[in-house]
Design a protein around this motif. Structure first.
Motif, PDB file in Angstrom:
ATOM      1  N   ILE A 168       0.831  -1.202   0.000  1.00 39.76           N
ATOM      2  CA  ILE A 168       0.000   0.000   0.000  1.00 39.76           C
ATOM      3  C   ILE A 168       0.870   1.259   0.000  1.00 39.76           C
ATOM      4  N   ASP A 169       1.985   1.229   0.762  1.00 41.54           N
ATOM      5  CA  ASP A 169       2.885   2.391   0.793  1.00 41.54           C
ATOM      6  C   ASP A 169       3.495   2.646  -0.584  1.00 41.54           C
ATOM      7  N   ASN A 172       0.826   3.979  -2.941  1.00 46.10           N
ATOM      8  CA  ASN A 172       0.509   5.367  -2.585  1.00 46.10           C
ATOM      9  C   ASN A 172       1.570   6.326  -3.117  1.00 46.10           C
ATOM     10  N   GLU A 173       2.831   5.884  -3.062  1.00 40.34           N
ATOM     11  CA  GLU A 173       3.942   6.735  -3.484  1.00 40.34           C
ATOM     12  C   GLU A 173       3.982   6.881  -5.003  1.00 40.34           C
ATOM     13  N   PHE A 197      -5.748   8.986  -6.690  1.00 47.49           N
ATOM     14  CA  PHE A 197      -4.902   9.613  -5.677  1.00 47.49           C
ATOM     15  C   PHE A 197      -4.654  11.090  -5.978  1.00 47.49           C
TER      16      PHE A 197
END
Length: 697
Positions: A168-169, A172-173, A197
């Motif tokens: 998920i990190d 997200n990035e 996002f």
């Protein structure tokens, strides 16, 4: 809006691409909406509203969901035994719940070693359960997260396998990493996540990822580069972005070593360097002295009566030069020539290695030449630990003669790795038919080498008397010359044409041939001796429809696994769609489904008598193979081939595709369709152009 909680009883329908599902809940409710493919017994919370379908009645239409842990004994048992946890089936699930009751999930989370208290669970099974429990919890979080952004369950599992708890990190990035790191995730899917996002259309992250995606897509169409004009147009079409020639984004990508710009052409770096290395290594081989002294060469005797003049030239070249390309169509004596070369090197006590791009091609080469032949991947010994080939510049292949068959199939990257493992003392003989379809991967290696004019080439053109008795071979050469072959259906022929103008009738006629007529007349096994080749995937006569027809009707074995819209039966004929180096199974390899372990969530597929284990999450790499495309048949040969040829496949009616399909049959070929479609294919000699720069600098 209303929220309901219940337990999944059964999926009535599930689309694995978009998650659209129709499911019956434990209380009888029919729920409709987008959902990952979960397991029976899973507790869920759905948010939506009630509606009435004119045909199916009352339904709950949901637009949001949460996965809950079941709380009843029945629900917990159903959940644990659903196949989600490897090592636990219905029997063990019942034992665990009988022992721990409503504390079962707490035990799994905090005291999982206590499962050893259950009779039949030992340390080995416990480790399997531990790993699976930990993985499924992570997968579930990721699965829900990705489902919200339009990613399918199967891909969610692959993503989790790649990134683990950082999934998920990482997304997200930079969600666009998925496009390059995960096989099966396209730019559109990553772009959908990116936009959710808040990434804008002109964000440099999106544009850079889009440019790399466009260049990668070009490689999947066979190109090793794109001219800047093509890239600019595709950026407009796909990214809605006007990329100027001197746009700083290109400069940034080049400074980050993500692209190479050369003569206004843009490359993915590995392909640029691969082409340059191929040129350098082949030139080095040409400049290297042959191993044989003049005295030894003078003692070599070639029995002129056994070979044609062309074949004698090829054999002489193989001992006088370090590099030779041997090309020619079917029946022109390539195998006889290779035997002549092998005999001379054997008589001189030299070491010989043979290889081909596919398992089938290697096996056929071995049978014809009488020596062991390997796939190129196995010859180079891929090491899963290092994710590299064992053989390369530091550890080259120790051989005096290396013969590579079916060179037309070898793409730029594979040729690069092969040549890295060839030392300068080795004589390299590349064998292939330049009129076949080019490689599936990027490049046009054989054609570029032939057109360079720098490499010694012997083209065999004489068709030998024995080959002339085969109508398949005669027809192949006629097609290659642009002539419509004369096909006379006679008992003594190995080539037949069944006329059927209505393409809707063709699938049933093919099925009748495979299920009754051919097995009875020739005592063949339709699973192992026969292959259907189709130009396209879609349509009545396409691969997808034919595979469905054959699986449902020809294979009467029990269903071993159903996942979404996909079903696998015992003994299903299947094919690998991508190179999997860890499993040593490669694009185009065919095998048979042998067993499924629902507890361990694995399937065993047998490839050339070698069982290979697949996790359920890897099954997107596998497809049915009763029918395959002509492109996927390259390098293979089948005793019996049936090939539909219809104007419904108009855009794929090409001479080299027809020629390649015809030359896959060793004993019998049956064309079924219209004479007009056959004529259109023969007359269409336009070969799709590939951007390559090998020997063109």
């Amino acid at each position: 809006m209303e929220t309901i909680q219940s337990i999944i009883d059964i999926y009535l329908f599930h689309n694995d691409e978009n998650g659209y599902s129709v499911l019956k809940l434990e209380d009888g409710t029919i729920a409709v909406g987008a959902l990952p493919f979960l397991n029976e017994g899973e507790a869920i919370e759905l948010t939506g509203e009630w509606g009435t379908h004119p045909k199916y009645g009352e339904q709950f239409k949901f637009n949001a969901f949460k996965i809950l842990q079941p709380t009843t004994s029945k629900g917990i048992i159903s959940y644990l035994s659903s196949g989600l946890i490897k090592g636990i089936g219905p029997t063990y699930a019942a034992k665990i719940v009988r022992k721990f009751g409503n504390r079962t999930f707490d035990i799994f989370d905090t005291e999982i070693d206590r499962l050893l208290e259950i009779e039949g669970i030992g340390n080995k099974k416990l480790e399997l359960i531990k790993e699976s429990w930990k993985s499924q919890k992570g997968v579930k979080d990721v699965m829900v997260f990705l489902q919200e952004h339009g990613i399918t369950t199967a891909l969610a599992i692959k993503i989790y396998k790649t990134y683990g708890n950082k999934t998920i990190d990482i997304i997200n990035e930079n969600p666009y990493r998925l496009t390059f790191d995960i096989w099966g995730v396209g730019f559109k899917s990553a772009d959908k996540i990116g936009k959710s996002f808040g990434i804008t259309d002109h964000d440099p992250i999106r544009i850079k990822a889009g440019i790399i995606y466009i260049l990668n897509e070009a490689t999947s169409n066979g190109h090793t580069y794109l001219p800047s004009s093509d890239l600019i147009q595709k950026c407009l079409d796909i990214l809605d972005f006007d990329l100027a020639h001197n746009d700083p984004i290109l400069e940034e990508l080049e400074s980050e070593n993500q692209i190479i710009v050369d003569k206004d052409n843009l490359y993915i770096p590995n392909l640029y360097f691969a082409e340059r290395y191929i040129e350098k290594k082949l030139n080095s081989l040409l400049e290297s002295p042959q191993n044989f002294t003049k005295e030894k060469l003078s003692k070599i005797r070639i029995e002129q009566t056994k070979f044609s003049e062309e074949q004698v030239n090829a054999i002489k070249n193989s001992v006088e030069e370090k590099l030779l390309v041997l090309t020619g169509g079917p029946g022109t004596g390539k195998t006889t020539t290779l035997k002549g070369i092998i005999d001379i090197y054997t008589s001189l006590g030299k070491k010989i290695m043979l290889a081909a791009p596919t398992g089938r091609a290697a096996k056929r080469m071995s049978e014809l030449c009488g020596l062991e032949s390997k796939t190129i991947h196995r010859l180079l010994e891929y090491n899963p630990m290092t994710q590299e080939f064992n053989h390369g510049e530091d550890d080259p292949l120790e051989t005096d003669l290396l013969i590579i068959d079916e060179t037309s199939m070898i793409d730029t990257v594979l040729m690069y790795y092969l040549l890295k493992a060839v030392c300068l003392k080795t004589t390299l003989v590349l064998v292939g038919d330049s009129d076949q379809l080019p490689s599936v991967g990027a490049g046009n290696v054989l054609i570029d080498i032939l057109q360079s004019g720098k490499i010694p080439v012997v083209k065999l053109t004489k068709i030998f008397r024995q080959a002339e008795e085969s109508q398949i071979i005669v027809a192949a050469h006629e097609i290659n010359k642009g002539k419509i072959p004369t096909i006379i259906n006679s008992k003594s022929s190995d080539l037949f044409f069944i006329e059927e103008e209505n393409h809707l009738n063709i699938p049933q006629k093919i099925y009748d041939l495979c299920s009754e007529r051919l097995p009875k007349a020739y005592d063949i096994d339709p699973f192992t001796d026969l292959q259907i080749l189709a130009p396209m995937y879609k349509g009545e006569c396409g691969v997808d429809n034919l595979n469905s027809l054959f699986q449902n009707n020809l294979n009467n074995n029990p269903v071993l696994l159903s996942r979404g819209n996909r079903t696998f039966k015992f003994n299903d004929k299947v094919m690998q769609l991508t190179n999997n180096y860890d499993k040593e199974v490669f694009n185009g390899d065919q095998g048979f489904v042998r067993s499924v372990n629902n507890e361990a969530q694995t399937m065993i597929i047998e490839f050339n008598e070698r069982p290979v284990k697949y996790d359920f999450s890897d099954l997107d790499e596998i497809t049915l193979a009763y029918a395959i495309t002509v492109h996927k048949s390259q390098g293979s040969e089948y005793p019996f081939v049936i090939m539909p040829i219809t104007t419904a496949h108009f855009i794929m009616l090409q001479r080299n595709l027809l020629y390649t399909g015809i030359t896959r049959a060793s004993e019998m070929l049956i064309l079924i369709g219209s004479r007009r479609a056959l004529a259109l294919a023969v007359q269409n000699d336009r070969v799709k152009m590939r951007y390559t720069s090998l020997f063109k600098g």
